[in-house]
Design a protein around this motif. Structure first.
Motif, PDB file in Angstrom:
ATOM      1  N   PRO A   1      21.159  38.785  30.956  1.00  0.00           N
ATOM      2  CA  PRO A   1      21.077  38.175  31.837  1.00  0.00           C
ATOM      3  C   PRO A   1      22.004  38.424  32.749  1.00  0.00           C
ATOM      4  O   PRO A   1      23.076  38.583  32.599  1.00  0.00           O
ATOM      5  N   PRO A   2      21.707  38.103  34.280  1.00  0.00           N
ATOM      6  CA  PRO A   2      23.221  37.984  35.469  1.00  0.00           C
ATOM      7  C   PRO A   2      24.251  37.523  34.926  1.00  0.00           C
ATOM      8  O   PRO A   2      24.975  38.032  35.058  1.00  0.00           O
ATOM      9  N   HIS A   3      23.884  36.592  34.558  1.00  0.00           N
ATOM     10  CA  HIS A   3      24.941  35.480  34.173  1.00  0.00           C
ATOM     11  C   HIS A   3      26.069  36.226  33.407  1.00  0.00           C
ATOM     12  O   HIS A   3      27.090  36.045  32.847  1.00  0.00           O
ATOM     13  N   VAL A   4      25.373  37.125  32.153  1.00  0.00           N
ATOM     14  CA  VAL A   4      26.345  37.885  31.198  1.00  0.00           C
ATOM     15  C   VAL A   4      27.071  38.956  31.478  1.00  0.00           C
ATOM     16  O   VAL A   4      27.750  39.360  31.677  1.00  0.00           O
ATOM     17  N   THR A   5      26.706  39.779  32.204  1.00  0.00           N
ATOM     18  CA  THR A   5      26.843  40.840  32.738  1.00  0.00           C
ATOM     19  C   THR A   5      27.913  40.517  33.956  1.00  0.00           C
ATOM     20  O   THR A   5      28.582  41.087  34.824  1.00  0.00           O
ATOM     21  N   ALA A   6      28.087  39.212  35.091  1.00  0.00           N
ATOM     22  CA  ALA A   6      28.698  38.504  35.309  1.00  0.00           C
ATOM     23  C   ALA A   6      30.325  38.583  34.606  1.00  0.00           C
ATOM     24  O   ALA A   6      31.335  38.747  35.572  1.00  0.00           O
ATOM     25  N   ALA A   7      29.527  37.376  33.039  1.00  0.00           N
ATOM     26  CA  ALA A   7      31.124  36.723  32.566  1.00  0.00           C
ATOM     27  C   ALA A   7      31.560  38.601  32.430  1.00  0.00           C
ATOM     28  O   ALA A   7      33.343  38.478  32.470  1.00  0.00           O
ATOM     29  N   ILE A   8      31.256  39.854  32.402  1.00  0.00           N
ATOM     30  CA  ILE A   8      31.485  40.530  31.623  1.00  0.00           C
ATOM     31  C   ILE A   8      32.961  41.004  33.140  1.00  0.00           C
ATOM     32  O   ILE A   8      33.963  42.185  32.709  1.00  0.00           O
ATOM     33  N   GLN A   9      32.459  41.321  34.274  1.00  0.00           N
ATOM     34  CA  GLN A   9      32.554  41.532  34.683  1.00  0.00           C
ATOM     35  C   GLN A   9      33.615  41.090  35.777  1.00  0.00           C
ATOM     36  O   GLN A   9      34.470  41.657  36.150  1.00  0.00           O
ATOM     37  N   GLN A  10      33.710  39.413  35.235  1.00  0.00           N
ATOM     38  CA  GLN A  10      34.996  38.689  35.377  1.00  0.00           C
ATOM     39  C   GLN A  10      36.443  39.043  34.412  1.00  0.00           C
ATOM     40  O   GLN A  10      37.046  39.695  34.517  1.00  0.00           O
ATOM     41  N   ARG A  11      35.643  39.317  33.049  1.00  0.00           N
ATOM     42  CA  ARG A  11      36.739  39.939  31.862  1.00  0.00           C
ATOM     43  C   ARG A  11      37.301  40.820  32.994  1.00  0.00           C
ATOM     44  O   ARG A  11      38.434  41.319  32.087  1.00  0.00           O
ATOM     45  N   TRP A  12      36.226  42.094  33.074  1.00  0.00           N
ATOM     46  CA  TRP A  12      37.028  43.294  33.432  1.00  0.00           C
ATOM     47  C   TRP A  12      38.076  43.152  34.784  1.00  0.00           C
ATOM     48  O   TRP A  12      39.277  43.897  34.538  1.00  0.00           O
ATOM     49  N   GLY A  13      37.376  42.334  35.089  1.00  0.00           N
ATOM     50  CA  GLY A  13      38.397  41.757  36.995  1.00  0.00           C
ATOM     51  C   GLY A  13      40.101  41.393  36.442  1.00  0.00           C
ATOM     52  O   GLY A  13      40.843  41.688  37.511  1.00  0.00           O
ATOM     53  N   ASP A  14      39.272  39.916  34.927  1.00  0.00           N
ATOM     54  CA  ASP A  14      41.095  39.495  34.663  1.00  0.00           C
ATOM     55  C   ASP A  14      41.707  40.941  33.936  1.00  0.00           C
ATOM     56  O   ASP A  14      43.203  40.837  34.616  1.00  0.00           O
ATOM     57  N   ALA A  15      41.852  41.486  33.453  1.00  0.00           N
ATOM     58  CA  ALA A  15      42.371  42.940  33.532  1.00  0.00           C
ATOM     59  C   ALA A  15      42.739  43.772  33.477  1.00  0.00           C
ATOM     60  O   ALA A  15      43.968  43.983  34.082  1.00  0.00           O
ATOM     61  N   LEU A  16      42.256  44.349  34.808  1.00  0.00           N
ATOM     62  CA  LEU A  16      42.403  45.026  35.921  1.00  0.00           C
ATOM     63  C   LEU A  16      43.476  44.351  37.331  1.00  0.00           C
ATOM     64  O   LEU A  16      44.461  45.274  37.318  1.00  0.00           O
ATOM     65  N   TYR A  17      43.168  42.952  37.184  1.00  0.00           N
ATOM     66  CA  TYR A  17      44.370  42.190  37.835  1.00  0.00           C
ATOM     67  C   TYR A  17      45.699  42.589  37.328  1.00  0.00           C
ATOM     68  O   TYR A  17      46.045  42.435  37.617  1.00  0.00           O
ATOM     69  N   ALA A  18      45.627  41.503  35.885  1.00  0.00           N
ATOM     70  CA  ALA A  18      46.701  41.692  35.114  1.00  0.00           C
ATOM     71  C   ALA A  18      47.344  43.081  35.211  1.00  0.00           C
ATOM     72  O   ALA A  18      48.614  42.849  35.530  1.00  0.00           O
ATOM     73  N   LYS A  19      47.178  44.256  35.416  1.00  0.00           N
ATOM     74  CA  LYS A  19      47.723  45.697  35.692  1.00  0.00           C
ATOM     75  C   LYS A  19      48.330  45.871  36.786  1.00  0.00           C
ATOM     76  O   LYS A  19      49.070  46.640  37.790  1.00  0.00           O
ATOM     77  N   GLY A  20      48.067  45.005  37.744  1.00  0.00           N
ATOM     78  CA  GLY A  20      48.560  44.908  38.978  1.00  0.00           C
ATOM     79  C   GLY A  20      47.414  46.173  40.036  1.00  0.00           C
ATOM     80  O   GLY A  20      47.591  46.824  41.312  1.00  0.00           O
ATOM     81  N   GLU A  21      45.972  46.530  39.370  1.00  0.00           N
ATOM     82  CA  GLU A  21      44.652  47.163  40.170  1.00  0.00           C
ATOM     83  C   GLU A  21      44.602  46.783  41.103  1.00  0.00           C
ATOM     84  O   GLU A  21      42.256  45.876  40.747  1.00  0.00           O
ATOM     85  N   TYR A  22      44.331  46.033  41.602  1.00  0.00           N
ATOM     86  CA  TYR A  22      43.701  44.645  42.534  1.00  0.00           C
ATOM     87  C   TYR A  22      42.261  45.398  43.333  1.00  0.00           C
ATOM     88  O   TYR A  22      41.892  44.650  43.304  1.00  0.00           O
ATOM     89  N   ASP A  23      43.036  46.257  43.747  1.00  0.00           N
ATOM     90  CA  ASP A  23      41.518  47.244  44.476  1.00  0.00           C
ATOM     91  C   ASP A  23      40.865  47.035  43.932  1.00  0.00           C
ATOM     92  O   ASP A  23      39.241  46.584  44.184  1.00  0.00           O
ATOM     93  N   ALA A  24      40.578  47.364  42.419  1.00  0.00           N
ATOM     94  CA  ALA A  24      39.499  48.198  41.765  1.00  0.00           C
ATOM     95  C   ALA A  24      39.383  46.153  40.897  1.00  0.00           C
ATOM     96  O   ALA A  24      37.783  46.253  40.640  1.00  0.00           O
ATOM     97  N   ALA A  25      40.233  45.703  40.492  1.00  0.00           N
ATOM     98  CA  ALA A  25      40.091  44.503  40.398  1.00  0.00           C
ATOM     99  C   ALA A  25      38.764  43.794  41.210  1.00  0.00           C
ATOM    100  O   ALA A  25      37.723  42.602  40.965  1.00  0.00           O
ATOM    101  N   MET A  26      39.125  43.982  43.068  1.00  0.00           N
ATOM    102  CA  MET A  26      38.076  42.910  44.175  1.00  0.00           C
ATOM    103  C   MET A  26      36.775  44.159  43.248  1.00  0.00           C
ATOM    104  O   MET A  26      35.349  42.589  43.751  1.00  0.00           O
ATOM    105  N   VAL A  27      36.446  44.691  43.232  1.00  0.00           N
ATOM    106  CA  VAL A  27      35.423  45.561  42.872  1.00  0.00           C
ATOM    107  C   VAL A  27      34.566  44.810  42.258  1.00  0.00           C
ATOM    108  O   VAL A  27      33.567  44.469  42.173  1.00  0.00           O
TER     109      VAL A  27
END
Length: 368
Positions: free
Chosen positions: A44-70
């Motif tokens: 369901p959409p909320h599961v894929t959204a949770a994955i992309q949140q985790r992915w965004g958090d990981a990218l944000y922690a690395k300082g990859e802000y543009d990719a995290a925002m995607v």
């Protein structure tokens, strides 16, 4: 699945459920694979959204802000916006924050606070092109070159989730009226006026159909008294009278002749067979309960406007004289009060706005 080894050992393999698979992939940083597996399993959409949140958090922690925002952009509608906004406010990533706020507005999920923040971002970046698109000036709501316009500056933000079309989408919605605006119009007007973008605020007020806001902006921010008078002429008589009661003092001070002419028109009943303003305004002028188009037309009372002339009593004297000389018998409301006002003005020793007399002529008059 049963597996028998060469040594005779038997292993029974069971497929882990989706949540367990995803947790393993998270620990290994394989967020793309986790997203692919979730989609393959029709998660369901909320599961894929949770994955992309985790992915965004990981990218944000690395300082990859543009990719995290995607990745965060894909969570709109599922993840609480304040979670993303707080992160990019703390990191001072105004371009990324702007693109996320644009996306919220384009999806119709923005509140008044989001509108305030987005417009603050635009004004801080001095991004007039985005302001133009947001406020609808690109569809010709307001003439260019207004008194309070700012000079163009910064370009598009890097790593933007919402394309340039997102801001254009907001502006297009503005043209359809208050109900079609993709943002809180009152908030937008307040923020734009405070930032000095009066013409943009005027465009929003026009799109929202708020004449009162338009008059406030024209008179208080732009000093566009002629435009304000032209706007008043488009209103039905009763609405015009109400606006003049509220904003008439500034107009009397800056445009005394034009404003007084407008009041003359409102305080005298129109000639038979004439129409006041546009056809829609003329229809609105007819008092409730009047039969057909020939019913009585709203006529204002000079008593409502006398306070506007506190600083210009000479203009009030001329207005009172004109009304008394032009009105048919019994055609003026509060006619007795008008005579009383006129008598007071005649008996005054000096009217502060009266033109100064010629000293030489005054001396000659005293010598005679």
């Amino acid at each position: 699945l049963a597996v028998v080894t060469g040594s005779g050992k038997l292993y029974l393999l069971k497929e882990a459920d989706l949540a367990a698979q995803l947790e393993v992939l998270y620990r290994r940083g394989l967020h793309r694979l986790a997203l692919d597996i979730a989609r393959a399993n029709a998660a369901p959409p909320h599961v894929t959204a949770a994955i992309q949140q985790r992915w965004g958090d990981a990218l944000y922690a690395k300082g990859e802000y543009d990719a995290a925002m995607v990745q965060y952009g894909e969570t709109v509608g599922h993840l609480e916006p304040s979670y993303v906004i707080r992160r990019f406010l703390d990191a001072q990533r105004i371009h990324n924050l702007t693109s996320y706020l644009e996306l919220l507005h384009a999806r119709g999920l923005a509140g008044a606070d989001h509108t305030t923040l987005l417009l603050s971002c635009y004004t801080r970046l001095k991004d007039v092109a985005k302001l133009d698109a947001f406020c609808g000036r690109s569809v010709g709501l307001v003439p260019e070159g207004g008194a309070a316009s700012k000079a163009p500056a910064a370009g598009a933000a890097p790593g933007s989730v919402a394309s340039a079309g997102a801001a254009g989408e907001l502006g297009t919605a503005s043209a359809a009226g208050s109900s079609a605006l993709a943002f809180d119009a009152e908030t937008a007007v307040r923020v734009l006026r405070a930032a000095g973008y009066a013409r943009h605020a005027l465009a929003v007020a026009q799109a929202a159909g708020q004449v009162e806001w338009q008059l406030d902006i024209l008179l208080e921010d732009c000093g566009a008294h002629d435009e304000a008078l032209a706007l008043l002429e488009t209103l039905p008589r009763e609405a015009r009278a109400g606006a003049l009661k509220r904003q008439g003092r500034a107009l009397v001070r800056e445009r005394p002749e034009a404003t007084t002419r407008a009041l003359m028109d409102l305080c005298l009943p129109p000639p038979p067979g004439s129409t006041a303003g546009s056809s829609s305004a003329a229809a609105a002028d007819t008092k409730p309960g009047a039969a057909g188009a020939g019913g009585p037309v709203y006529t204002a009372s000079i008593a409502d406007f006398a306070p506007l002339y506190a600083d210009t009593p000479t203009a009030l004297l001329l207005l009172a004289e004109f009304l008394l000389n032009s009105a048919p018998p019994g055609g003026l409301a509060h006619e007795g009060l008008l005579y009383h006002t006129l008598l007071e003005l005649y008996l005054a020793d000096h009217l502060p706005d009266a033109p100064a007399s010629d000293p030489a002529a005054a001396e000659a008059e005293r010598g005679a």
